[in-house]
Design a protein around this motif. Structure first.
Motif, PDB file in Angstrom:
ATOM      1  N   THR A  36       1.251   5.627   0.360  1.00  0.00           N
ATOM      2  CA  THR A  36       0.683   6.667   1.235  1.00  0.00           C
ATOM      3  C   THR A  36      -0.550   7.306   0.598  1.00  0.00           C
ATOM      4  O   THR A  36      -1.480   7.697   1.297  1.00  0.00           O
TER       5      THR A  36
ATOM      6  N   LEU B  72      -1.157  12.817   6.427  1.00  0.00           N
ATOM      7  CA  LEU B  72      -0.977  12.513   5.004  1.00  0.00           C
ATOM      8  C   LEU B  72      -1.376  13.699   4.139  1.00  0.00           C
ATOM      9  O   LEU B  72      -0.726  13.992   3.134  1.00  0.00           O
TER      10      LEU B  72
ATOM     11  N   LEU C 123      -3.489   5.092   1.210  1.00  0.00           N
ATOM     12  CA  LEU C 123      -3.881   5.204   2.621  1.00  0.00           C
ATOM     13  C   LEU C 123      -4.608   6.521   2.888  1.00  0.00           C
ATOM     14  O   LEU C 123      -5.583   6.565   3.641  1.00  0.00           O
ATOM     15  N   ARG C 124      -4.141   7.572   2.237  1.00  0.00           N
ATOM     16  CA  ARG C 124      -4.782   8.891   2.408  1.00  0.00           C
ATOM     17  C   ARG C 124      -6.242   8.840   1.945  1.00  0.00           C
ATOM     18  O   ARG C 124      -7.149   9.314   2.629  1.00  0.00           O
TER      19      ARG C 124
ATOM     20  N   ILE D  28       5.889  11.772   6.595  1.00  0.00           N
ATOM     21  CA  ILE D  28       5.485  10.695   5.667  1.00  0.00           C
ATOM     22  C   ILE D  28       6.394   9.457   5.796  1.00  0.00           C
ATOM     23  O   ILE D  28       5.880   8.333   5.827  1.00  0.00           O
TER      24      ILE D  28
ATOM     25  N   THR E 287      -8.321   6.538   4.383  1.00  0.00           N
ATOM     26  CA  THR E 287      -8.664   7.180   5.664  1.00  0.00           C
ATOM     27  C   THR E 287      -9.692   8.298   5.447  1.00  0.00           C
ATOM     28  O   THR E 287     -10.596   8.477   6.265  1.00  0.00           O
TER      29      THR E 287
ATOM     30  N   MET F 297       0.834  -1.204   0.000  1.00  0.00           N
ATOM     31  CA  MET F 297       0.000   0.000   0.000  1.00  0.00           C
ATOM     32  C   MET F 297       0.871   1.257   0.000  1.00  0.00           C
ATOM     33  O   MET F 297       1.883   1.304   0.703  1.00  0.00           O
TER      34      MET F 297
ATOM     35  N   ILE G  83       5.225   7.251   8.547  1.00  0.00           N
ATOM     36  CA  ILE G  83       3.966   6.541   8.223  1.00  0.00           C
ATOM     37  C   ILE G  83       4.271   5.338   7.343  1.00  0.00           C
ATOM     38  O   ILE G  83       3.738   4.249   7.556  1.00  0.00           O
ATOM     39  N   GLU G  84       5.161   5.553   6.348  1.00  0.00           N
ATOM     40  CA  GLU G  84       5.527   4.446   5.449  1.00  0.00           C
ATOM     41  C   GLU G  84       6.177   3.295   6.214  1.00  0.00           C
ATOM     42  O   GLU G  84       5.981   2.131   5.895  1.00  0.00           O
TER      43      GLU G  84
END
Lengths: 80, 168
Positions: A3, B92, A6-7, B98, A10, A1, B101-102
């Motif tokens: 970012t 995000l 995921l953004r 970032i 969410t 996945m 998060i990754e």
């Protein structure tokens, strides 16, 4: 996945627009706990608790010191 | 450390009377659980503290509109989950941290990691869950002993009765 995925996921979850499978995935992720919980001593735990409680206390005290204006519906019910 | 054993429902009722000690007690009881949950998901001390604090502040702000069947544990459970997702979404959207998060959040969405939330509940018999193992073992042994000797004696009785019948 990525970012970006995921953004979007969410964002949809927060707006209540996610598909059932996506919702399930998010809820499963939120339910997975235990592996990466930080090991904290009792002393540190108490410090954290005290800090959060102090912040809540400060807010609550100030809110009572400067009370908000009563909403219209409460004024009407009070008059009855 | 001074302990307060007032039930949650009493504390919630006291919120309506603008009792600040009630919200302090509730936050003292639950703030660390919320904080540690947020830490496990977000790995950020600042965000975790902010989320835990804001949940109690919101509870105080909305104390007049709480439903009759309000449950503090359900409320905190739903609010903290929502806040965690919201925090990730904000990070995000604003491109904050970032790489973290990754590295820390995205691997948690893999199938292997998500399966941990679906682990089966072990079948424990009602007796085993109620008593310690030593008592259960002893009771089982007694039952086995009783079954063994009772069956032997019944067999003997049956045998003698048959003998008597044959004699007659």
């Amino acid at each position: 996945m990525t970012t970006e995925v995921l953004r979007k996921k969410t964002g949809r979850y927060l707006c209540g627009l996610s598909m059932p499978a996506e919702k399930k995935q998010m809820q499963n992720w939120l339910s997975c706990t235990g592996d990466n919980k930080p090991a904290v001593s009792t002393k540190e735990r108490e410090l954290i608790e005290d800090e959060i409680v102090a912040q809540v206390q400060a807010y609550v005290a100030s809110s009572l010191f400067f009370p908000k204006q009563e909403p219209w519906w409460r004024k009407i019910t009070a008059s009855f | 450390m001074r302990r307060n054993f007032t039930p949650n429902q009493t504390l919630i009722d006291r919120l309506l009377l603008n009792d600040t000690t009630a919200i302090e007690e509730l936050s003292r009881r639950y703030c660390y659980s919320l904080y540690s949950y947020c830490m496990s998901k977000l790995n950020s001390i600042e965000d975790s503290k902010r989320i835990a604090r804001n949940i109690f502040i919101d509870l105080w702000e909305n104390r007049d509109t709480l439903p009759l069947n309000f449950s503090i544990s359900v409320h905190l459970y739903t609010e903290v989950r929502k806040a965690v997702v919201q925090c990730i979404n904000v990070r995000l959207n604003k491109d904050i941290n970032i790489p973290a998060i990754e590295k820390q959040v995205i691997p948690g969405f893999s199938i292997i990691e998500l399966q941990k939330a679906r682990q089966p509940i072990h079948n424990i018999s009602r007796e085993e869950s109620k008593y310690p193992t030593s008592i259960v073992k002893k009771r089982r042994y007694e039952e086995q002993w009783w079954n063994k000797y009772a069956t032997i004696h019944i067999k003997e009785l049956k045998h003698t009765l048959q003998k008597m019948l044959n004699f007659w």
